[in-house]
Scaffold this motif. Structure first.
Motif, short mmCIF file in Angstrom:
data_model
loop_
_atom_site.label_atom_id
_atom_site.label_comp_id
_atom_site.label_asym_id
_atom_site.label_seq_id
_atom_site.Cartn_x
_atom_site.Cartn_y
_atom_site.Cartn_z
N PRO A 212 -14.67 4.83 -32.71
CA PRO A 212 -16.01 3.65 -33.54
C PRO A 212 -16.23 2.54 -33.56
O PRO A 212 -16.53 1.98 -33.40
CB PRO A 212 -15.96 5.36 -34.07
CG PRO A 212 -14.79 6.16 -34.08
CD PRO A 212 -14.22 5.14 -32.83
N LEU A 213 -14.47 1.72 -33.55
CA LEU A 213 -14.25 0.32 -33.70
C LEU A 213 -14.70 -0.63 -32.81
O LEU A 213 -15.45 -1.10 -32.97
CB LEU A 213 -13.34 0.07 -34.76
CG LEU A 213 -13.09 -1.05 -34.62
CD1 LEU A 213 -13.35 -1.92 -35.72
CD2 LEU A 213 -11.39 -1.45 -34.97
N SER A 216 -17.97 -0.06 -31.85
CA SER A 216 -19.70 -0.92 -32.76
C SER A 216 -19.94 -1.78 -32.59
O SER A 216 -20.80 -2.96 -32.33
CB SER A 216 -19.09 -0.22 -34.38
OG SER A 216 -19.33 -1.07 -35.36
N PHE A 217 -18.29 -2.81 -32.02
CA PHE A 217 -17.70 -3.98 -31.90
C PHE A 217 -18.66 -4.53 -31.00
O PHE A 217 -19.11 -5.71 -30.43
CB PHE A 217 -16.47 -4.33 -31.83
CG PHE A 217 -16.46 -5.90 -32.54
CD1 PHE A 217 -16.42 -6.12 -33.75
CD2 PHE A 217 -16.03 -7.22 -31.65
CE1 PHE A 217 -16.15 -7.52 -34.43
CE2 PHE A 217 -15.65 -8.06 -31.99
CZ PHE A 217 -15.75 -8.05 -33.40
N GLN A 219 -21.05 -3.63 -29.39
CA GLN A 219 -22.62 -3.81 -29.72
C GLN A 219 -23.30 -5.45 -29.48
O GLN A 219 -24.68 -5.14 -29.61
CB GLN A 219 -23.45 -2.39 -30.61
CG GLN A 219 -22.78 -1.78 -30.40
CD GLN A 219 -23.52 0.00 -32.05
OE1 GLN A 219 -23.92 -1.11 -33.14
NE2 GLN A 219 -23.33 1.25 -31.71
N ARG A 220 -22.51 -5.99 -30.42
CA ARG A 220 -23.12 -7.38 -29.74
C ARG A 220 -22.97 -7.76 -29.19
O ARG A 220 -21.32 -7.95 -28.64
CB ARG A 220 -23.13 -8.17 -31.92
CG ARG A 220 -23.70 -7.90 -32.91
CD ARG A 220 -23.54 -8.44 -34.17
NE ARG A 220 -22.74 -10.12 -33.98
CZ ARG A 220 -22.72 -10.05 -35.14
NH1 ARG A 220 -21.74 -9.65 -36.65
NH2 ARG A 220 -23.00 -11.66 -34.66
N TYR A 247 -16.56 -0.77 -22.90
CA TYR A 247 -17.59 -1.38 -23.98
C TYR A 247 -17.32 -2.33 -23.68
O TYR A 247 -18.17 -3.40 -23.73
CB TYR A 247 -16.94 -0.97 -24.78
CG TYR A 247 -17.26 0.31 -25.46
CD1 TYR A 247 -18.92 1.21 -25.89
CD2 TYR A 247 -16.20 1.82 -25.41
CE1 TYR A 247 -18.73 2.40 -25.93
CE2 TYR A 247 -16.74 2.59 -26.13
CZ TYR A 247 -17.49 3.22 -26.13
OH TYR A 247 -18.15 4.74 -26.76
#
Length: 331
Positions: A212-213, A216-217, A219-220, A247
């Motif tokens: 999750p961390l 989420s990171f 995405q930018r 990712y």
């Protein structure tokens, strides 16, 4: 000596350790050394560290089953097991204990203030309150400092060199297994201010926290990751490397295990050499030296490893200057 030879040596040494209860040779005093590791027993890098320690002791005429018994414990970054194994080793009343990592040292000092301890891979032992003075540590401990907090700025600098568009970075660690990692944050933030990079500090406590961390990171755009020295992170290096690749985030690591298994950049200290030096201190203590009078040594070598395969997978073309400054480039 090549890494494969170290591992071969360790395999022979480990095979011999359970036989340490066999009768010692007549006329020789059996001494006892405890070892509390902060890595995973299945990690060949950490096994090579132990092999370096054992080999150096052999060169100093300490031989398992003849005049020495080694009791080795691998808590694998589990805080509860670290405490359990620390108490177990202390209960064996060894002549000296070698411990790696801040969490291991803290657990030992909660358990004993009399058995002599030599530590390795402990960052800034003064700031962490383990010793009051590097030159004269006092008490029952001495050892080898791993990272100075100021060098953490170099992690961000290397990441920025590898990914010039970087604008945001997460510093990820487990505060339970790497309490010293908070000491690195100010240096990273100081470097970030001149590089126009935003710093986010993120804590993890379980394997389920990583995806999750990292997701989420990611995405930018223009984000990256810093993984300070942390036995929990190292124990989960396979998962972390899989997620970082999935990712597509550039990352720098403070454990060489990552770079040797597909991580982009490793920058740290010569950990294997610390285990060799620790064996020399253990030898001196076994021969009567007072641990508290042996100065805490600071690192003098800071290896840089760059993984070209990881760069290609991320679509990154590493600058020539970075490649030339690397001590090792993994193709």
């Amino acid at each position: 000596m090549k890494r494969r030879e170290f591992i071969t040596l360790l395999g022979g040494a480990v095979a011999a350790w359970p036989l340490a209860t066999r009768a010692q040779q007549p006329g020789k005093q059996m001494r006892r050394v405890g070892v509390l590791m902060n890595g995973n027993e299945s990690d060949p890098v950490y096994r090579a560290y132990v092999a370096a320690f054992v080999q150096t002791l052999q060169r100093l005429a300490w031989r398992e089953g003849q005049n020495l018994r080694i009791d080795l414990r691998w808590p694998a970054a589990d805080p509860e097991r670290i405490g359990t194994y620390a108490a177990e080793l202390v209960g064996m009343t060894p002549d000296v204990i070698l411990c790696s990592g801040s969490a291991s040292l803290a657990a030992l000092l909660r358990t004993t203030r009399s058995i002599k301890v030599v530590f390795v891979l402990v960052s800034d032992p003064v700031a962490q309150g383990f010793v009051s003075n590097l030159a004269h540590p006092g008490g029952n401990i001495t050892g080898f400092s791993a990272f100075e907090p100021s060098m953490a700025g170099k992690w961000l600098d290397l990441l920025k060199q590898a990914s010039p568009g970087l604008t945001r970075v997460a510093v990820i660690f487990n505060p339970d297994t790497s309490p010293q990692s908070k000491l690195f944050v100010p240096a990273i933030e100081a470097s970030a201010s001149s590089l126009a990079v935003e710093v986010v500090v993120a804590s993890v406590h379980a394997t389920g926290d990583f995806e999750p961390l990292i997701a989420s990171f990611s995405q930018r755009p223009n984000s990256g990751l810093i993984f300070p020295p942390d036995p929990f992170l190292t124990s989960q290096h396979g998962l972390i490397l899989e997620l970082v690749a999935r990712y597509r985030l550039p990352a720098v690591y403070a454990s060489e295990t990552f770079a040797r298994n597909g991580g982009l950049i490793y920058y740290g200290t010569d950990w294997q050499n610390q285990f060799r030096q620790a064996a020399i201190y253990v030898d001196r203590i076994l021969k009567g030296a007072n641990a508290g009078e042996l100065p805490v040594q600071q690192p003098t070598k800071f290896p840089l490893i760059v993984n070209l395969a990881a760069a290609r997978a991320l679509g990154i073309e590493l600058p020539t200057g970075l490649l030339l400054s690397a001590d090792e480039v993994i193709e």
